[in-house]
Write an enzyme that holds these catalytic residues in place. Structure first.
Site, PDB file in Angstrom:
ATOM      1  N   HIS A 178      31.790 132.369  28.736  1.00 23.23           N
ATOM      2  CA  HIS A 178      32.525 132.551  28.150  1.00 23.23           C
ATOM      3  C   HIS A 178      31.698 133.893  27.315  1.00 23.23           C
ATOM      4  O   HIS A 178      30.404 133.307  27.052  1.00 23.23           O
ATOM      5  CB  HIS A 178      33.337 131.609  27.119  1.00 23.23           C
ATOM      6  CG  HIS A 178      33.093 130.968  26.038  1.00 23.23           C
ATOM      7  ND1 HIS A 178      32.911 129.476  26.153  1.00 23.23           N
ATOM      8  CD2 HIS A 178      32.782 131.229  24.729  1.00 23.23           C
ATOM      9  CE1 HIS A 178      32.838 129.157  25.284  1.00 23.23           C
ATOM     10  NE2 HIS A 178      32.578 129.781  24.014  1.00 23.23           N
ATOM     11  N   GLU A 235      36.941 134.016  24.730  1.00 25.13           N
ATOM     12  CA  GLU A 235      37.131 132.949  24.010  1.00 25.13           C
ATOM     13  C   GLU A 235      37.443 133.794  21.959  1.00 25.13           C
ATOM     14  O   GLU A 235      36.442 134.091  22.358  1.00 25.13           O
ATOM     15  CB  GLU A 235      36.683 131.821  23.421  1.00 25.13           C
ATOM     16  CG  GLU A 235      36.306 131.330  21.702  1.00 25.13           C
ATOM     17  CD  GLU A 235      34.767 130.113  21.911  1.00 25.13           C
ATOM     18  OE1 GLU A 235      35.509 130.017  20.154  1.00 25.13           O
ATOM     19  OE2 GLU A 235      33.965 129.858  22.552  1.00 25.13           O
ATOM     20  N   HIS A 262      30.505 145.839  25.048  1.00 24.20           N
ATOM     21  CA  HIS A 262      31.921 146.024  25.325  1.00 24.20           C
ATOM     22  C   HIS A 262      32.508 144.687  25.788  1.00 24.20           C
ATOM     23  O   HIS A 262      31.503 143.782  26.564  1.00 24.20           O
ATOM     24  CB  HIS A 262      32.154 147.748  26.290  1.00 24.20           C
ATOM     25  CG  HIS A 262      31.617 147.277  27.048  1.00 24.20           C
ATOM     26  ND1 HIS A 262      30.758 148.424  27.482  1.00 24.20           N
ATOM     27  CD2 HIS A 262      31.364 147.159  28.127  1.00 24.20           C
ATOM     28  CE1 HIS A 262      30.319 148.443  28.554  1.00 24.20           C
ATOM     29  NE2 HIS A 262      30.670 147.528  29.020  1.00 24.20           N
ATOM     30  N   GLU A 308      36.325 147.759  29.198  1.00 24.06           N
ATOM     31  CA  GLU A 308      36.127 148.899  29.983  1.00 24.06           C
ATOM     32  C   GLU A 308      37.109 148.276  30.809  1.00 24.06           C
ATOM     33  O   GLU A 308      36.834 147.133  31.656  1.00 24.06           O
ATOM     34  CB  GLU A 308      34.779 148.677  30.061  1.00 24.06           C
ATOM     35  CG  GLU A 308      34.054 149.707  31.232  1.00 24.06           C
ATOM     36  CD  GLU A 308      32.324 149.531  31.970  1.00 24.06           C
ATOM     37  OE1 GLU A 308      32.554 150.987  32.076  1.00 24.06           O
ATOM     38  OE2 GLU A 308      32.086 149.003  31.459  1.00 24.06           O
TER      39      GLU A 308
END
Length: 321
Positions: A178, A235, A262, A308
């Site tokens: 994550h 998360e 990003h 993005e």
């Protein structure tokens, strides 16, 4: 190629980090078992992109094209930073520029994995033996970004787990589990990532004594529910009370000092997806039609983090770049 879009086909593809020295950074992530699955060079704009992912035979995205994956780390190198003694990234964890928190790797044997990293000379923000939580560690990559390390085995307690004693670690079994972002208003962010981005809330961890909650979100895909062996989860960390402070704002990583850039979601039909987002009153950073690159778009989440949007090449059968 589909002419419509379905969020069930979306993937949380990558997280972008700016790095000072790509050789050192690629070496670190390869040491963690990742493979360089694609490099894109833009010499006219003076930057290179390095895409790293777990690509072993047992990994969920094994053999897929770069934008048909989850759990990818994109390293962005702007030419010349490696020779600039003043250049330093913002790792997202220092006041007053907190925002992005960490990426997280899940490992087979956490004690052996941490010992292997330490033996190679890499630094730690938190060792397994530090603090109350003995089952997580935070390593530091060459730029000082935090890399959380947790166990693939439920219930593993790190150094205190008898199964960890003397065990060896195999980096080919690791997962990029994550990416953590701090959010000001949990309610707004959860609504955005579920209703706009099409993610599912997989797990909530409430920590009232410490004054924060953690929310884990992901795309349904083929990976089932929340487990440590998943890749490509998001998360969100919410510290109680930030939503009540009008002036409170997290750093998006793109205003100075820069660091994290990003997160990226790959979609089944980039044009149809952007049309869908256009109808949802979201804030754009860059529409598909803006600028020279007509095959990527960027929208903004409620905290101003950039997301993005790229085409998943599996739906077109051709490379994006």
């Amino acid at each position: 190629m589909a002419t419509t879009t379905d969020t069930k086909n979306y993937k949380f593809n990558h997280s972008m980090l700016r790095v000072k020295d790509p050789k050192a950074s690629v070496k670190f992530y390869e040491f963690l078992g990742m493979s360089l699955v694609k490099k894109l060079s833009f010499p006219e704009n003076k930057f290179d992109l390095y895409f790293l992912a777990y690509d072993g035979p047992g990994t969920p995205s094994h053999g897929n094209s770069v934008f048909d994956r989850e759990g990818v780390i994109e390293l962005t190198h702007n030419y010349g930073t490696e020779n600039d003694p003043e250049y330093k990234v913002n790792n997202g964890n220092s006041e007053p520029h907190r925002g992005f928190g960490h990426v997280c790797i899940t490992v087979d044997r956490i004690q052996a994995a941490c010992q292997r990293l330490e033996g190679a000379g890499y630094r730690f923000q938190k060792r397994l033996t530090d603090g109350h939580m003995k089952n997580i560690a935070f390593a530091l990559d060459p730029d000082g970004y935090w890399v959380e390390i947790i166990s693939l085995r439920a219930g593993s307690e790190g150094p205190e787990d008898p199964e960890e004693q003397g065990a060896e670690t195999d980096p080919k079994t690791y997962r990029m589990n994550h990416t953590m972002l701090r959010v000001k208003d949990a309610e707004k962010s959860l609504k955005f990532y579920q209703e706009v981005m099409g993610m599912s809330l997989l797990r909530t961890m409430e920590q009232p004594a410490a004054g924060f909650n953690l929310y884990f979100l992901g795309y349904p895909g083929s990976q089932g529910g929340f487990t440590a062996d998943r890749e490509g989860l998001l998360e969100l960390t919410w510290n109680y009370g930030t939503e009540k402070d009008e002036n409170f704002k997290y750093h998006d990583g793109n205003s100075e000092p820069q660091g994290f850039g990003h997160i990226c979601v790959s979609v089944d039909n980039i044009n149809a997806a952007c049309e869908r987002f256009e109808g949802m009153n979201i804030n754009w950073k860059k529409r598909l039609t803006d600028g020279r690159m007509k095959n990527v778009a960027f929208l903004l989440d409620p905290d101003g983090y950039w997301i993005e949007l790229v085409q998943n090449e599996r739906f077109t059968g051709k490379d994006n770049f």
